[in-house]
Design an enzyme around this catalytic site. Sequence first.
Site, PDB file in Angstrom:
ATOM      1  N   ARG A  72       0.903  -1.172   0.019  1.00 52.88           N
ATOM      2  CA  ARG A  72      -0.141   0.327   0.286  1.00 52.88           C
ATOM      3  C   ARG A  72       1.055   0.964   0.342  1.00 52.88           C
ATOM      4  O   ARG A  72       0.295   2.614  -0.402  1.00 52.88           O
ATOM      5  CB  ARG A  72      -0.573  -0.443   0.947  1.00 52.88           C
ATOM      6  N   GLU A 109       1.191  -7.478  13.041  1.00 57.94           N
ATOM      7  CA  GLU A 109      -0.288  -7.914  14.363  1.00 57.94           C
ATOM      8  C   GLU A 109      -0.718  -9.604  13.431  1.00 57.94           C
ATOM      9  O   GLU A 109      -1.402  -9.843  14.615  1.00 57.94           O
ATOM     10  CB  GLU A 109      -1.075  -6.795  13.719  1.00 57.94           C
TER      11      GLU A 109
HETATM   12  O1  LIG Z   1       3.180  -2.238  12.520  1.00 58.38           O
HETATM   13  P1  LIG Z   1       2.406  -3.058  11.492  1.00 58.38           P
HETATM   14  O2  LIG Z   1       1.805  -3.954  12.696  1.00 58.38           O
HETATM   15  O3  LIG Z   1       3.885  -3.809  11.056  1.00 58.38           O
HETATM   16  O4  LIG Z   1       1.339  -3.458  10.372  1.00 58.38           O
HETATM   17  C1  LIG Z   1       1.606  -2.449   9.209  1.00 58.38           C
HETATM   18  C2  LIG Z   1       1.526  -2.524   7.823  1.00 58.38           C
HETATM   19  O5  LIG Z   1       0.429  -4.025   7.625  1.00 58.38           O
HETATM   20  C3  LIG Z   1      -0.035  -3.731   6.590  1.00 58.38           C
HETATM   21  O6  LIG Z   1       0.626  -4.086   5.245  1.00 58.38           O
HETATM   22  P2  LIG Z   1       0.975  -5.654   4.800  1.00 58.38           P
HETATM   23  O7  LIG Z   1       2.200  -6.642   5.897  1.00 58.38           O
HETATM   24  O8  LIG Z   1      -0.323  -6.197   5.647  1.00 58.38           O
HETATM   25  O9  LIG Z   1       1.305  -5.697   3.788  1.00 58.38           O
HETATM   26  P3  LIG Z   1       0.506  -5.135   2.352  1.00 58.38           P
HETATM   27  O10 LIG Z   1       0.587  -3.581   2.071  1.00 58.38           O
HETATM   28  O11 LIG Z   1       0.648  -6.742   1.052  1.00 58.38           O
HETATM   29  O12 LIG Z   1      -0.998  -5.890   2.623  1.00 58.38           O
HETATM   30  C4  LIG Z   1      -0.138  -1.859   6.508  1.00 58.38           C
HETATM   31  O13 LIG Z   1      -0.370  -1.508   4.382  1.00 58.38           O
HETATM   32  C5  LIG Z   1       1.383  -1.804   6.399  1.00 58.38           C
HETATM   33  O14 LIG Z   1       2.461  -2.241   5.741  1.00 58.38           O
HETATM   34  N1  LIG Z   2      -5.669  -3.227  11.840  1.00 59.99           N
HETATM   35  C1  LIG Z   2      -4.929  -3.359   9.860  1.00 59.99           C
HETATM   36  N2  LIG Z   2      -5.743  -3.002   8.863  1.00 59.99           N
HETATM   37  C2  LIG Z   2      -5.164  -2.631   7.927  1.00 59.99           C
HETATM   38  N3  LIG Z   2      -3.794  -3.361   7.990  1.00 59.99           N
HETATM   39  C3  LIG Z   2      -3.007  -3.624   8.797  1.00 59.99           C
HETATM   40  N4  LIG Z   2      -2.214  -4.307   8.635  1.00 59.99           N
HETATM   41  C4  LIG Z   2      -1.517  -4.658  10.494  1.00 59.99           C
HETATM   42  N5  LIG Z   2      -2.970  -4.352  10.758  1.00 59.99           N
HETATM   43  C5  LIG Z   2      -3.156  -3.432   9.837  1.00 59.99           C
END
Ligand SMILES: O=P(O)(O)OC[C@H]1O[C@H](OP(=O)(O)OP(=O)(O)O)[C@H](O)[C@@H]1O
Ligand SMILES: Nc1ncnc2[nH]cnc12
Length: 189
Positions: A72, A109
């Site tokens: 993202r 998370e």
């Molecule tokens: O603060 P944190 O616990 O590290 O979580 C935040 C991260 O989680 C999500 O990405 P995700 O790893 O789900 O990947 P995506 O963007 O490919 O969906 C979000 O876009 C952040 O990069």
């Molecule tokens: N609660 C949340 N919503 C969207 N993206 C996430 N990545 C980690 N935690 C998330």
Amino acid sequence: MFAEENGLKGDPRLQHISQSIRVIPHFPKNGIMFQDITTLLLDHKAFKDTVDIFVDRYRDMHISVVAGIEARGFVFGSAVALGIGAKFVPLRKPRKLPGEVFFEKYSLEYGTDCLEMHVGAVQPGERAIVIDDLVATGGTLSAGIKLLGVEFSVFVYILFPLRHFLTYNCSLNLVLVPNMLYAFFTLIM
Ligand SMILES: O=P(O)(O)OC[C@H]1O[C@H](OP(=O)(O)OP(=O)(O)O)[C@H](O)[C@@H]1O
Ligand SMILES: Nc1ncnc2[nH]cnc12
């Protein structure tokens, strides 16, 4: 630093941006309140305002690198890079980048992961910002900061178009990386 404390107090764009994010309970697993930014992307005004706020803030700060965190952070980061006239550096999940990489492992998370950056993408002394959509535990952001800052001694400015409201205080503690200079900027409190 929050946008509201930095000249944007009362700016109607913030509320509109906030309202354009859909919250989906229990995705991808029970107990997670998933902040879905795809609905923000469907709203041209919310998307443009989000990018404009960051471009206005960072345009004249001699930033030469915008590092976007997969996936993202790519969406917002590439738009901001174009707006401020900086190069875009993707921080990618493992085994996606074809060249030699630096890497940082971290916990999420809902699992564990790793970020990689191409060797040579950033030069020592460059000023960079790291962009992602939100912070939850702070693990991803911390890995992004370390990839840029520790390896290359760059100044790192951090901004999130969004943030995870419920765990925010916890996140700030976890993303602090010793011996580095960086600043936070977020849109939504
Ligand atoms: O603060 P944190 O616990 O590290 O979580 C935040 C991260 O989680 C999500 O990405 P995700 O790893 O789900 O990947 P995506 O963007 O490919 O969906 C979000 O876009 C952040 O990069
Ligand atoms: N609660 C949340 N919503 C969207 N993206 C996430 N990545 C980690 N935690 C998330």
